[in-house]
Motif scaffolding. Structure first.
Motif, PDB file in Angstrom:
ATOM      1  N   VAL B 241     -48.003  30.789  44.620  1.00 22.03           N
ATOM      2  CA  VAL B 241     -48.540  30.988  43.288  1.00 22.03           C
ATOM      3  C   VAL B 241     -49.473  29.840  42.918  1.00 22.03           C
ATOM      4  O   VAL B 241     -50.459  30.019  42.207  1.00 22.03           O
ATOM      5  N   MET B 242     -49.173  28.646  43.481  1.00 29.00           N
ATOM      6  CA  MET B 242     -50.092  27.534  43.238  1.00 29.00           C
ATOM      7  C   MET B 242     -51.424  27.789  43.934  1.00 29.00           C
ATOM      8  O   MET B 242     -52.488  27.524  43.372  1.00 29.00           O
ATOM      9  N   VAL B 243     -51.341  28.339  45.145  1.00 25.93           N
ATOM     10  CA  VAL B 243     -52.567  28.684  45.863  1.00 25.93           C
ATOM     11  C   VAL B 243     -53.375  29.702  45.052  1.00 25.93           C
ATOM     12  O   VAL B 243     -54.593  29.560  44.866  1.00 25.93           O
ATOM     13  N   ALA B 244     -52.657  30.717  44.529  1.00 26.03           N
ATOM     14  CA  ALA B 244     -53.348  31.757  43.757  1.00 26.03           C
ATOM     15  C   ALA B 244     -54.036  31.147  42.542  1.00 26.03           C
ATOM     16  O   ALA B 244     -55.182  31.483  42.221  1.00 26.03           O
ATOM     17  N   THR B 245     -53.334  30.231  41.866  1.00 25.56           N
ATOM     18  CA  THR B 245     -53.937  29.614  40.690  1.00 25.56           C
ATOM     19  C   THR B 245     -55.158  28.785  41.068  1.00 25.56           C
ATOM     20  O   THR B 245     -56.167  28.783  40.357  1.00 25.56           O
ATOM     21  N   CYS B 246     -55.057  28.070  42.193  1.00 26.93           N
ATOM     22  CA  CYS B 246     -56.225  27.328  42.667  1.00 26.93           C
ATOM     23  C   CYS B 246     -57.391  28.277  42.860  1.00 26.93           C
ATOM     24  O   CYS B 246     -58.537  27.969  42.507  1.00 26.93           O
ATOM     25  N   GLY B 247     -57.095  29.444  43.463  1.00 33.44           N
ATOM     26  CA  GLY B 247     -58.138  30.442  43.672  1.00 33.44           C
ATOM     27  C   GLY B 247     -58.806  30.808  42.366  1.00 33.44           C
ATOM     28  O   GLY B 247     -60.038  30.829  42.261  1.00 33.44           O
ATOM     29  N   VAL B 248     -58.001  31.079  41.344  1.00 34.81           N
ATOM     30  CA  VAL B 248     -58.565  31.454  40.046  1.00 34.81           C
ATOM     31  C   VAL B 248     -59.406  30.308  39.502  1.00 34.81           C
ATOM     32  O   VAL B 248     -60.510  30.503  38.989  1.00 34.81           O
ATOM     33  N   PHE B 249     -58.863  29.085  39.650  1.00 37.11           N
ATOM     34  CA  PHE B 249     -59.568  27.908  39.151  1.00 37.11           C
ATOM     35  C   PHE B 249     -60.954  27.803  39.808  1.00 37.11           C
ATOM     36  O   PHE B 249     -61.968  27.608  39.137  1.00 37.11           O
TER      37      PHE B 249
ATOM     38  N   VAL C  50     -52.514  36.799  37.713  1.00 35.59           N
ATOM     39  CA  VAL C  50     -51.696  35.773  38.368  1.00 35.59           C
ATOM     40  C   VAL C  50     -50.477  35.397  37.520  1.00 35.59           C
ATOM     41  O   VAL C  50     -49.379  35.183  38.043  1.00 35.59           O
ATOM     42  N   LEU C  51     -50.650  35.366  36.193  1.00 36.81           N
ATOM     43  CA  LEU C  51     -49.545  34.931  35.329  1.00 36.81           C
ATOM     44  C   LEU C  51     -48.280  35.786  35.466  1.00 36.81           C
ATOM     45  O   LEU C  51     -47.186  35.235  35.435  1.00 36.81           O
ATOM     46  N   PRO C  52     -48.394  37.123  35.601  1.00 37.82           N
ATOM     47  CA  PRO C  52     -47.160  37.892  35.792  1.00 37.82           C
ATOM     48  C   PRO C  52     -46.372  37.412  37.003  1.00 37.82           C
ATOM     49  O   PRO C  52     -45.143  37.427  36.982  1.00 37.82           O
ATOM     50  N   LEU C  53     -47.077  36.948  38.034  1.00 36.39           N
ATOM     51  CA  LEU C  53     -46.372  36.444  39.212  1.00 36.39           C
ATOM     52  C   LEU C  53     -45.600  35.175  38.860  1.00 36.39           C
ATOM     53  O   LEU C  53     -44.456  34.994  39.263  1.00 36.39           O
ATOM     54  N   VAL C  54     -46.263  34.294  38.087  1.00 37.77           N
ATOM     55  CA  VAL C  54     -45.580  33.067  37.658  1.00 37.77           C
ATOM     56  C   VAL C  54     -44.324  33.434  36.875  1.00 37.77           C
ATOM     57  O   VAL C  54     -43.227  32.930  37.125  1.00 37.77           O
ATOM     58  N   LEU C  55     -44.483  34.377  35.925  1.00 33.56           N
ATOM     59  CA  LEU C  55     -43.348  34.812  35.118  1.00 33.56           C
ATOM     60  C   LEU C  55     -42.258  35.406  36.000  1.00 33.56           C
ATOM     61  O   LEU C  55     -41.072  35.135  35.804  1.00 33.56           O
ATOM     62  N   ALA C  56     -42.680  36.211  36.963  1.00 37.00           N
ATOM     63  CA  ALA C  56     -41.707  36.865  37.831  1.00 37.00           C
ATOM     64  C   ALA C  56     -40.882  35.824  38.571  1.00 37.00           C
ATOM     65  O   ALA C  56     -39.662  35.935  38.662  1.00 37.00           O
ATOM     66  N   ILE C  57     -41.549  34.784  39.057  1.00 36.80           N
ATOM     67  CA  ILE C  57     -40.814  33.759  39.808  1.00 36.80           C
ATOM     68  C   ILE C  57     -39.804  33.066  38.906  1.00 36.80           C
ATOM     69  O   ILE C  57     -38.629  32.922  39.247  1.00 36.80           O
ATOM     70  N   VAL C  58     -40.263  32.668  37.726  1.00 35.44           N
ATOM     71  CA  VAL C  58     -39.362  31.931  36.839  1.00 35.44           C
ATOM     72  C   VAL C  58     -38.185  32.809  36.420  1.00 35.44           C
ATOM     73  O   VAL C  58     -37.029  32.392  36.464  1.00 35.44           O
ATOM     74  N   LEU C  59     -38.473  34.046  36.018  1.00 32.78           N
ATOM     75  CA  LEU C  59     -37.390  34.910  35.556  1.00 32.78           C
ATOM     76  C   LEU C  59     -36.445  35.271  36.698  1.00 32.78           C
ATOM     77  O   LEU C  59     -35.228  35.323  36.511  1.00 32.78           O
TER      78      LEU C  59
END
Lengths: 529, 381, 271
Positions: B241-249, C50-59
């Motif tokens: 997910v960090m990689v994905a965010t970097c991509g968006v950035f 991307v944010l739903p993935l972040v939420l999914a991981i945390v939840l």
């Protein structure tokens, strides 16, 4: 099937164990009744069977509980889900999903059952409980009886060997309760399930029970055949009371049995005299009262008089318009027609003044409570009623339930809470008191207390109107009975003449002694002496 | 609320509608051509009108239409009030009002040009059509069925949502009951105190309800098949997910679009794999899982393709999907746009009009239950 | 004395990452480059993927296998309460009744519960009001953080605690409002007005524009929300905290009390 071996259970912060060295055995395929007053530990016995006690509730359990060979010490409730099915009091509160089919499948999903097998079991269970036509219905739209049958189906789908039901009929009207109990007895007789059932209204089920567990509340239990255990218990269904009056050693379990015994003994109690009609003045009079919700006529042109110092009961099916009539009489619901209470129309009064003329205790009495302690609720009641400080507290004590002022109202038992709400509502000393279904979920003892309280309120000169499904309670408490159906009053008269002549609403004593007009065991006792 | 549970399983998979709507939304976001935007909106609305059920959420499209209208109007208002866009075709001039220095030298009013207004309309229209696409998905997809197909790793969270959805209507009934009961006590509490008199009984009732629900769930085997968390799943998920965010950035802060998209895609794929891995600890089975057939694939593909066409054509030639406002020109439809519109309306070919489902209640007091005395019917002193 | 239960290691990691990701997502207008292929209208949508993935991981990390069934049921029921409170209050100038519940529940049941309650309340409410859209993941995260930080507030009791929570209610109301407004500001106003987002003028100038725009348009809403939070917490805080704490005790959330003479291993504490 179920074995308790020297079980001692102590809840955290409890002074003494709720169960003390209890041993009992329930055989396979038995229907076992658990009886006892509220708070005696009945639910503890039931919960211990599938390990909810102590795993879920907390507490310390010594000794062992085994179900089908599995010990609850080693198995948490969820690991017993395929052995014990557990159904609680209010089915709606236990539903996880919102349609019938999903709810039945839910338990199997948790057990990881293969989708193909699951599909088949859902169909079978729907048929077994006779609810196939409801399969896609939203659960909230079902009637209480249907909801309870769905709840039973939902645990049955996991194919348990034991079914535990904690007062499954306490929130149902008599027809729905009958419906559910019939379904349960079918399960015992035709499916061979072991059923453990806690039930307040014993008169309906005791004939089908193989054994009875009586939980007196001192930590012990006694187990045995229904007839002998009931004879020695403080739980007194009408036939038990009759057995005591007649001096029988064991309790007749059905009306038929009692009737035969009375006939074979040839003792004929003298029927009580028809009571003199109450002479109190009319304090509430309603003429052509109608309540409408949109297109639905909940109450149609009702004429009603209540006299001071009398108790009347309002009976009828769910949805017959009883609640709507009571709310309309209080003036809290808009209605057409004339209404006069103690010379005034409560609809035109402010809420504060209306409750000084006519007060209503609603079905869910707890809705009225919102303060943290009993004392605070009482003080607020004094304030609201403009009464002397301490009036409500004194009333509460007079009602016979002593409640420490610092108790949280939400921790009280059903009966204590009812007493508190009654005290709050009576603080305004209104001439008319309306009670909506006060007997729901009360045990025999609390119902007897309530009967005493109601009689006392009437003795102070107030008119009391109670809506109830409980025929025995109505028989014991009221002078007059009003029967409603479809929003109309279909019959009214003295309780004795009305109930003894009715088929659906006859109390058990009336059935035993028909055609003689006996209502309660007390009548029989008086007639014998 | 009532109709939700009665929707039969032969409806389309909710995720298919979402794929279609997201694709269309993306297509709308890539163009300012008012003709294309209007036609996409019309396509979306006609699919909704012809394929929606009688379920409560199906009415949401009206709400979104209103919202889209509001976006248009408020954008125009701000453009007129504080717009700086100048153009040769001045329509009218408002009196000017300069603001103090701390307000960055903004002036209110001034000349309003046709070019600036049209640019605002095109931009607002784009936003409005994107909103409409979201509204279309909300109206067509059954939210409960969407919940049934969340990844296994999210099972517990989805149970909490299911509970919330089932309990909410019961709580509304509870609030109505308690409000009614206030009158019986004399109704002395006012204002915020009255809130307490209602909130406390309702909340404590709700909490009691949660405890009996939990007991029921426990007794029915909830969480029985939960294993321990799978080792390694969390690092995989967090890393990806960090990689994905970097991509968006990168996508937003540089012009390296292709590389950024690739990194983002890698991250998303990694996270999805991680979630799958994490879901392995669970052996819960699903009853009548919604099947994904060729209808679903068709509907999803038509939306995704529409989005792709706009994205690719716009990527190759940045002005191809835009309508210039300086100078003002009449918008034209290119062949690619016509294909996009055809794709937008294509789901009509894959789906059938939903059949009405007879609804009746088996509570004999159902009419009273649903029209229980509400506030309006209470006699107010 | 009154402090919330603490978090476990794994959940903390997930939360830390989520916090970082969300900050990036909420502040995207600060780093959007004018040379990017994405227009200001598209940027929040990319994050919405991307944010739903972040939420999914945390939840998944918070609820999955760690949450006791009682907490899960409580989570569902409280989310239902929030869900019916939200439309009741929405639209009337920031009179939002949904946040105080997350704050008080986060305080009593801990940061993990607070986060989950915030996120799930927004999600359920979105489902019921057909409000699912690219803004939903932003709302879920922002509301989740409102509940999360409530669980991280310092120890306090009595009147101090209520004042602390009310103060937090004010701060969190503004923080929530600003984060949401900032990330959707280019949506609310783009084009070439003097208060529009413009990637070409740099982060500081954009921030300045945003502050002005926000003061002019949303101040009332944010202040209304802050006031509602503070008033409701001051009035209802004490009885509600008592109710929640009583439940936390009665529900035996700490499994230490339920033991079968030591036969059962203690169940792992939540999160």
């Amino acid at each position: 099937m179920i074995d308790f071996d020297e079980v001692t259970l102590t809840y955290p912060q409890a002074m003494r164990p709720t169960l003390d060295r209890v041993s009992l055995h329930v055989g396979e395929g038995d229907l076992c009744l658990v009886v006892g007053a509220t708070g005696s530990g009945k639910s503890t016995v039931l919960g211990a069977i599938n390990g909810l006690v102590p795993h879920f509730t907390g507490g310390r359990l010594q000794g062992s509980v085994r179900v089908d060979g599995r010990s609850t010490a080693e198995h948490r409730p969820r690991n017993l889900a395929d052995v014990v099915g557990y159904v609680g009091q209010d089915p709606l509160r236990g539903f996880v999903t919102d349609t019938v089919e999903d709810e039945i499948a839910y338990g199997m999903e948790q057990l990881g059952i293969d989708p193909v097998a699951m599909r088949k079991r859902v169909e079978e269970t729907l048929d077994l409980m006779g609810i196939a036509d409801l399969r896609r219905r939203p659960l909230t739209e079902l009637s209480g009886g249907q909801q309870q049958r769905v709840a039973i189906a939902a645990v049955l789908a996991a194919q348990p060997k034991v079914l535990v039901l904690d007062e499954p009929t306490s929130s149902l009207d008599p027809t729905a309760a009958q419906d559910v109990l019939a379904a349960i007895t079918t399960l015992v007789h035709d499916v061979g399930l072991t059923v453990v059932l806690a039930e307040h209204r014993l008169e309906r089920v005791m004939q089908a029970a193989d054994s009875v567990i009586w939980v007196p509340g001192d930590g012990s239990v006694s187990v045995g055949p229904a007839a002998s255990v009931l004879a020695g218990s403080t739980i007194v269904p009408p036939l038990s009371a009759l057995a005591r009056v007649m001096g029988w050693a064991d309790v007749p379990l059905s009306v038929r049995e009692a009737r035969r015994r009375v006939q074979s003994e040839g003792r004929r109690p003298v029927p009580p005299a028809e009571p003199v009609p109450a002479a109190g003045e009319v304090v509430l009079s309603a003429r052509r009262l109608s309540v409408r919700y949109g297109d639905v006529h909940a109450v149609r042109s009702v004429d009603l008089d209540l006299r001071a110092g009398t108790v009347a009961t309002l009976m009828g099916r769910n949805g017959a318009g009883k609640s709507s009539l009571l709310w309309a009489l209080q003036g809290a619901l808009s209605c057409e027609g004339d209404l006069l209470v103690a010379g005034r129309d409560p609809r035109g009064l402010t809420a504060t003044h209306a409750r000084r003329v006519v007060t209503l205790v609603p079905q869910t009495a707890a809705d009225l409570l919102y303060l943290p302690t009993v004392a605070a609720e009482c003080a607020q009641a004094d304030l609201e009623s403009g009464a002397e400080p301490g009036t409500a507290a004194t009333l509460l004590a007079e009602l016979g339930s002593y409640l420490p002022g610092e108790r949280d109202p939400r921790d009280l038992s059903e009966g204590q809470r009812l007493a508190l709400v009654l005290a709050i509502q009576l603080t305004a000393s209104p001439p008319v008191v309306l009670l909506d279904e006060p007997t729901r979920g009360l045990d025999y003892q609390t119902k007897a207390d309530l009967q005493r309280i109601v009689t006392r309120i009437a003795a102070t000169g107030a008119a009391v109107l109670i809506s109830t499904h409980d025929v025995e309670f109505a028989a014991g408490v009221s002078d007059r009975t009003i029967l409603m159906a479809d929003g109309e009053i279909v019959a009214q008269g003295t309780t004795r003449s009305l109930l003894t002549s009715s088929v659906a609403y006859a109390p058990q004593m009336a059935k035993v002694f028909a055609p003689l007009p006996f209502l309660t065991a007390a009548d029989v006792s008086a007639g014998l002496s | 609320m009532a109709a939700e549970g009665t929707v039969p399983l032969n409806s389309l998979h909710p995720w298919a509608w979402w794929c279609w709507a997201i694709g269309l939304g993306f297509a709308a976001s890539g163009t300012t051509n008012p003709l294309l935007l209007t036609l996409i909106a019309l396509a979306a609305i006609s699919v909704v009108m012809l394929r929606r059920t009688k379920a409560p959420w199906a009415r949401s499209v009206g709400m979104y239409l209103a919202l889209a209208g509001f976006v248009l109007v408020s954008r125009l208002f701000f453009q007129v009030l504080i717009g700086s866009g100048s153009g040769p075709t001045v329509l009218f001039t408002l009196p000017e009002l300069p603001l103090p220095d701390w307000a960055a030298g903004i002036r209110l009013g001034g000349p309003v040009s046709a070019e600036a207004l049209m640019a605002t309309v095109y931009d607002a229209l784009r936003l409005a059509v994107m909103l409409l696409c979201v509204g279309a998905a909300n109206a067509l997809a059954n939210p409960r069925q969407a919940l049934r197909s969340v990844p296994a790793a999210l099972y517990e969270a989805s149970v909490a949502v299911v509970i919330a959805l089932s309990v909410a209507p019961q709580l509304i009934e509870s609030v109505q009951r308690v409000r009614k009961a206030r009158r019986l006590r004399g109704d002395t509490a006012r204002g915020v105190n009255a809130l307490g008199a209602i909130a406390l009984p309702v909340l404590s009732d709700a909490i009691d309800r949660s405890l009996s629900l939990a007991a029921g769930m426990d007794a029915r085997g909830f969480a029985r098949t939960n294993g321990l968390p799978v080792r390694g799943a969390l690092p995989v998920m967090l890393g990806s997910v960090m990689v994905a965010t970097c991509g968006v950035f990168l996508l937003l802060s540089t012009s390296a679009t292709v590389a950024a998209l690739a990194i983002m895609g890698l991250g998303i794929a990694g996270t999805t794999a991680g979630l799958r891995l994490a879901g392995r600890r669970l052996r819960v089975t699903r009853y009548r899982r919604h099947p994904w057939g060729w209808h679903e694939s068709g509907v999803a593909a038509s939306g995704v393709l529409a989005g792709l066409i706009v994205g690719v054509v716009g990527g190759l030639d940045p002005v191809a999907m835009m309508t210039p406002t300086y100078p003002l020109t009449w918008p034209e439809l290119s062949p690619a746009m016509l294909v996009t519109i055809a794709l937008a309306i294509l789901p009509l070919a894959f789906t059938a009009r939903p059949r009405p489902i007879p609804l009746d209640s088996s509570r004999h007091d159902a009419p009273q239950r649903t029209v229980r005395p509400r506030d309006a019917e209470l006699v107010r002193p | 004395m009154n402090a919330a239960p603490r978090l476990g290691g794994r959940v903390s990691w997930a939360l830390l990452v989520a916090l970082g990701m969300s900050l990036t997502a909420f502040t995207w207008p600060l780093f959007l480059s004018p040379t990017s292929a994405m227009s200001p209208a598209q940027a929040p949508l990319v994050f919405a993927l991307v944010l739903p993935l972040v939420l999914a991981i945390v939840l998944a990390e918070m609820a999955g296998g760690r949450m006791e069934v009682k907490q899960l049921a409580m989570l569902g029921v409280l989310a239902a309460v929030g869900t019916i409170l939200r439309p009741l209050s929405a639209g009337t100038a920031g009179f939002e009744l949904v946040f105080f519940l997350m704050i008080l529940a986060g305080r009593v049941f801990g940061p993990a519960f607070g986060f989950a309650l915030g996120a799930i309340t927004m999600f359920t409410s979105g489902l019921l009001t057909s409000g699912v859209g690219p803004w939903l993941p932003y709302q879920m995260l922002a509301a989740g953080f409102v509940g999360l930080f409530a669980g991280w507030l310092p120890r306090a009791s009595g009147r101090t605690e209520i004042v602390l929570l009310a103060g937090y209610g004010v701060i969190s109301a503004f923080a929530y409002g600003w984060l949401m407004d900032f990330s959707f500001w280019p949506f609310a106003l783009s084009g070439d007005t003097q208060l529009s987002f413009d990637p070409a003028i740099g982060a500081l100038a954009n921030l300045h524009r945003f502050v002005l725009f926000n003061l002019a348009t949303s101040m009332g809403w944010n202040a209304g929300r802050a006031l509602t939070n503070a008033v409701v917490i001051l009035v209802l805080g004490t009885p509600l905290l008592r109710l929640f704490r009583r439940t936390a005790r009665r529900a035996v959330f700490s499994p230490a009390e339920s033991s079968l003479d030591g036969i059962l291993p203690a169940t792992p504490r939540l999160g």
